[in-house]
Design an enzyme around this catalytic site. Structure first.
Site, PDB file in Angstrom:
ATOM      1  N   CYS A 113       0.837  -1.191   0.000  1.00 22.92           N
ATOM      2  CA  CYS A 113       0.000   0.000   0.000  1.00 22.92           C
ATOM      3  C   CYS A 113       0.883   1.257   0.000  1.00 22.92           C
ATOM      4  O   CYS A 113       1.555   1.535  -0.966  1.00 22.92           O
ATOM      5  CB  CYS A 113      -0.970  -0.057   1.179  1.00 22.92           C
ATOM      6  SG  CYS A 113      -2.283   1.148   1.041  1.00 22.92           S
ATOM      7  N   HIS A 158      -3.502  -5.244   1.078  1.00 24.28           N
ATOM      8  CA  HIS A 158      -2.844  -5.669   2.331  1.00 24.28           C
ATOM      9  C   HIS A 158      -2.894  -7.194   2.458  1.00 24.28           C
ATOM     10  O   HIS A 158      -3.868  -7.738   2.971  1.00 24.28           O
ATOM     11  CB  HIS A 158      -3.563  -5.042   3.536  1.00 24.28           C
ATOM     12  CG  HIS A 158      -3.339  -3.573   3.658  1.00 24.28           C
ATOM     13  ND1 HIS A 158      -2.273  -3.048   4.345  1.00 24.28           N
ATOM     14  CD2 HIS A 158      -4.031  -2.520   3.174  1.00 24.28           C
ATOM     15  CE1 HIS A 158      -2.317  -1.725   4.282  1.00 24.28           C
ATOM     16  NE2 HIS A 158      -3.375  -1.381   3.578  1.00 24.28           N
ATOM     17  N   GLU A 183      -1.537  -8.992   4.540  1.00 23.02           N
ATOM     18  CA  GLU A 183      -1.480  -9.417   5.945  1.00 23.02           C
ATOM     19  C   GLU A 183      -2.861  -9.518   6.581  1.00 23.02           C
ATOM     20  O   GLU A 183      -3.009 -10.101   7.651  1.00 23.02           O
ATOM     21  CB  GLU A 183      -0.580  -8.465   6.753  1.00 23.02           C
ATOM     22  CG  GLU A 183      -1.139  -7.069   7.021  1.00 23.02           C
ATOM     23  CD  GLU A 183      -0.918  -6.081   5.867  1.00 23.02           C
ATOM     24  OE1 GLU A 183      -0.636  -6.541   4.742  1.00 23.02           O
ATOM     25  OE2 GLU A 183      -1.060  -4.867   6.079  1.00 23.02           O
TER      26      GLU A 183
END
Ligand code: XMP
Length: 517
Positions: free
Chosen positions: A80, A166, A168
């Site tokens: 990002c 993202h 994660e």
């Protein structure tokens, strides 16, 4: 020495990147984004990840990194903002997008790349950005897109890969696999086989480095976090230097004090200070029926009993104090990584002058501060804490003080302990305990008439509570089979003579709270 260095630009999820990598078996540490090239070289990582950020690259004082880092011959992954910032550095264009991308967003892979090995051509990701990359620098190859924006790109010149989403976050499908691809197939890292052992060794090294041969004190409550933190200290340091203090307020569950003593002895604890403070708690609570007043009395008294008892220990004034703060306790304080201000566990230590003093003098140790509850549980099991403690339902700091409604005395606590122990034993026997998030009995100081044998009895009421929840913020009641409730009720009224009636609480949260007070 960590394999992967994560440069933190202030994102809420920086810590999750580290968590995911560790769960995959890699070592990763977080450093501020303004780290110098020479500091990075000292750390000798094998790959670098640039995190996201709440900022926009055009803002004044937007977080940045030394562009010379790009020259390092290491694979790099920008997530990002970490991607946008690099694009901005290298002459591309980042603009406030007319349509902001927040939440779920489909991505299509346009070009094969090791980053997307075994990843579906189309997948859902989680985006959270106002700015978008509108023009990639010439040196970049577009790998994937979403809504006509670049979603992934590669710059071979600087060994840099960028993702607009993202990976994660759990909502990003295959996000963990993408991170693994980066670590394994791009950075050439090999995951370690036993990650919990690895987590323990990392934490243990930190604890040894911080405490050395000095004495350390930890307050244990019987809950998961403080027990696991205590186990970490006992397994990392000379047990002769580790002092464990447990304050028996009289407001604990049945046999809880003996159980915790046993568990700590099994962990080779040499100095277990069990403080019998029942008298002080019961006399302070005598005749007090307002819930908030009771909570305040219990909280304040806990702090002063702790202070008094610590004074009595034969410890030098500069001893270390440890507590089982988890990462989630830090997040709940609203502080992200990097600027994290440590909050105090609500149970023991609200505004405890001891904690404040120790923090200020650099003598506070929080071995679990990078762990989530599930990691702390795994670590506890690994260190030999029994499952019954590790998977125990949550228990409020004020204990039975808020489960005996109205004024609290030793006899009411005893009755409640007996009823609660039967309830929990039955849930375990019926294999219902793990299906329920929190179950407990409540002492309702209302007497009603019953019969036992042929004799009229006039006894108290016990309410049973069982809720399903994820985090305690909202909760639904557990749908028992009536047969289970009948049998549990019957055991309680048969075996606890002071109880004439058992009721089941069918209120969800909201509107009710989980605890009754
Ligand atoms: P409520 O009753 O607010 O409870 O719906 C939500 C969760 O928090 C626990 N709880 C506490 N935990 N100190 C704690 O450490 C407290 O004072 C406290 N009060 C409630 C409660 O058991 C439930 O899990």
């Amino acid at each position: 020495m960590s394999q992967i260095l994560i440069l933190d630009f202030g994102s809420q999820s920086t810590h999750l990147i580290q968590r995911r990598l560790q769960d995959l078996g890699y070592t990763a540490s977080i450093v501020p984004s303004h780290i110098s090239v020479s500091e990075i070289k000292d750390k000798n990582p094998k790959a670098i990840i640039f995190s996201g950020s709440p900022s926009s690259v055009y803002e004044n004082n937007a977080p940045n990194y030394d562009i010379a880092i790009l020259e390092l011959p290491l694979p790099k992954l920008g997530l990002c903002y970490g991607f946008q910032c690099t694009v901005h550095h290298l002459g591309g264009k980042v603009e406030g997008a007319p349509i902001r991308e927040y939440g779920e967003c489909p991505v299509s892979i346009l070009k094969e790349d090791p980053l997307f090995q075994n990843i579906n051509k189309e997948f859902i990701t989680w985006m959270s950005h106002g700015d978008s990359i509108t023009n990639l620098p010439e040196s970049f190859t577009l790998l994937a897109e979403s809504n006509t924006h670049p979603a992934a790109a590669h710059c071979p010149q600087y060994h840099f890969w960028g993702l607009q989403f993202h990976p994660e976050l759990v909502h990003s499908q295959q996000g963990t696999e993408i991170l693994n691809n980066f670590a394994q197939h791009i950075a050439g890292l090999t995951p370690t086989a036993n990650t919990i052992a690895h987590t323990f060794h990392t934490i243990s090294d930190e604890v040894k480095a911080q405490i050395g041969d000095d004495p350390v004190l930890i307050l244990v409550s019987g809950g998961v976090d403080s027990s696991v933190a205590a186990a970490v200290l006992l397994k990392s340091l000379d047990p002769n230097k580790v002092h464990l203090m447990y304050i028996d307020t009289g407001l604990m569950r049945k046999n809880e004090t003996e159980e915790i003593r046993h568990i700590l002895s099994q962990l080779n604890a040499q100095h277990i200070h069990i403080i019998n403070a029942k008298e002080r708690f019961f006399s302070s609570l005598k005749g007090i029926s307002d819930p908030e007043t009771k909570r305040k009395i219990i909280g304040d008294l806990f702090v002063s009993v702790t202070m008094d008892e610590v004074q009595k220990l034969d410890l030098p004034t500069d001893f270390f104090l440890a507590q089982g703060t988890l990462y989630t306790d830090l997040i709940e304080s609203g502080k992200g990584v990097g600027t994290k201000a440590h909050i105090i566990k609500s149970h023991h230590n609200v505004n405890s002058p001891l904690i404040i003093a120790k923090r200020e003098s650099g003598k506070l140790v929080e071995p679990l501060k990078d762990l989530y509850k599930d990691n702390a549980r795994s670590l506890g099991l690994y260190l030999g804490i029994p499952e019954t403690l590790i998977f125990r339902h949550p228990f409020p700091g004020p204990g039975l003080g808020v489960r005996v409604l109205g004024d609290v005395d030793p006899e009411k606590c005893r009755i409640l302990q007996e009823a609660d122990a039967i309830y929990i034993e039955e849930l375990r026997k019926r294999e219902l305990y793990p299906k329920i998030w929190q179950a407990f009995a409540v002492f309702v100081p209302i007497k009603s008439v019953g019969v036992a044998g042929d004799v009229r009895k006039y006894g108290y009421t016990i309410a049973l509570r069982a809720v399903c929840s994820v985090d305690g913020v909202s909760a639904d009641i557990y749908d028992f089979e009536m047969k289970d409730l009948r049998e549990i009720s019957s055991r309680i009224t048969n075996e606890v003579p002071e109880v004439a009636r058992v009721v089941y609480d069918i209120s969800s949260k909201p509107p009710a709270t989980i605890e009754w007070e």
